[in-house]
Design a protein around this motif. Sequence first.
Motif, PDB file in Angstrom:
ATOM      1  N   LEU A   6      64.165  -8.117  -8.705  1.00 31.40           N
ATOM      2  CA  LEU A   6      63.056  -8.960  -8.261  1.00 31.40           C
ATOM      3  C   LEU A   6      62.173  -8.217  -7.260  1.00 31.40           C
ATOM      4  O   LEU A   6      62.674  -7.515  -6.380  1.00 31.40           O
ATOM      5  N   ALA A   7      60.866  -8.384  -7.364  1.00 30.50           N
ATOM      6  CA  ALA A   7      59.920  -7.763  -6.430  1.00 30.50           C
ATOM      7  C   ALA A   7      59.801  -8.575  -5.148  1.00 30.50           C
ATOM      8  O   ALA A   7      59.326  -8.068  -4.132  1.00 30.50           O
ATOM      9  N   LEU A   8      60.205  -9.838  -5.192  1.00 36.13           N
ATOM     10  CA  LEU A   8      60.118 -10.752  -4.055  1.00 36.13           C
ATOM     11  C   LEU A   8      61.451 -11.488  -3.913  1.00 36.13           C
ATOM     12  O   LEU A   8      62.227 -11.537  -4.866  1.00 36.13           O
ATOM     13  N   PRO A   9      61.705 -12.099  -2.768  1.00 32.91           N
ATOM     14  CA  PRO A   9      62.921 -12.914  -2.642  1.00 32.91           C
ATOM     15  C   PRO A   9      62.866 -14.088  -3.637  1.00 32.91           C
ATOM     16  O   PRO A   9      61.788 -14.627  -3.919  1.00 32.91           O
ATOM     17  N   TRP A  10      64.031 -14.518  -4.140  1.00 36.53           N
ATOM     18  CA  TRP A  10      64.082 -15.572  -5.165  1.00 36.53           C
ATOM     19  C   TRP A  10      63.386 -16.850  -4.724  1.00 36.53           C
ATOM     20  O   TRP A  10      62.720 -17.506  -5.508  1.00 36.53           O
TER      21      TRP A  10
END
Length: 157
Positions: A6-10
């Motif tokens: 993932l590029a960002l937190p879930w």
Amino acid sequence: MNTFELALPWWEFVWRGIGAYLAALIMMRIVGKRSFGDMSTFDIIVLVLVGGTLRNSILGPDVSFFGGLIAVAAILAADRALAWACTRSPWLNRLVEGHPTVLVHEGDIVPGSLESVSLPMAAFRRALHSAGMEDTHNIRIARLEPNGRITFIRKHS
């Protein structure tokens, strides 16, 4: 980047998905009922463009497999939660869905009613013909329902 990284937190996908869902819901509600009824070619194009444009708002720079799944799960959960709340709150349901608009009363088109909901006369006539009627003379009431459908109630003979 890895397909599963993932590029960002879930949780960012959750908030972005729910935020985009609510923003789109508010904008579609502002646009009016006709947008939810029988869709024309123009309506379909707008829908596709809105979906494509919101993709960036929801996913940002993420191209992973799970980012989209998390966002879709959040959108579906928000939709279920809103539906649940609307079934339990008439006030909220009216706010989300709106009210029906009377288009015809006792055989006469209500002045300004079609214009107020941005419904062209040609579209109204198509709905009339689809209901098996040629004109409004035998209609007691016709309403544009909150879901975009037109309901016709005939006069008693």
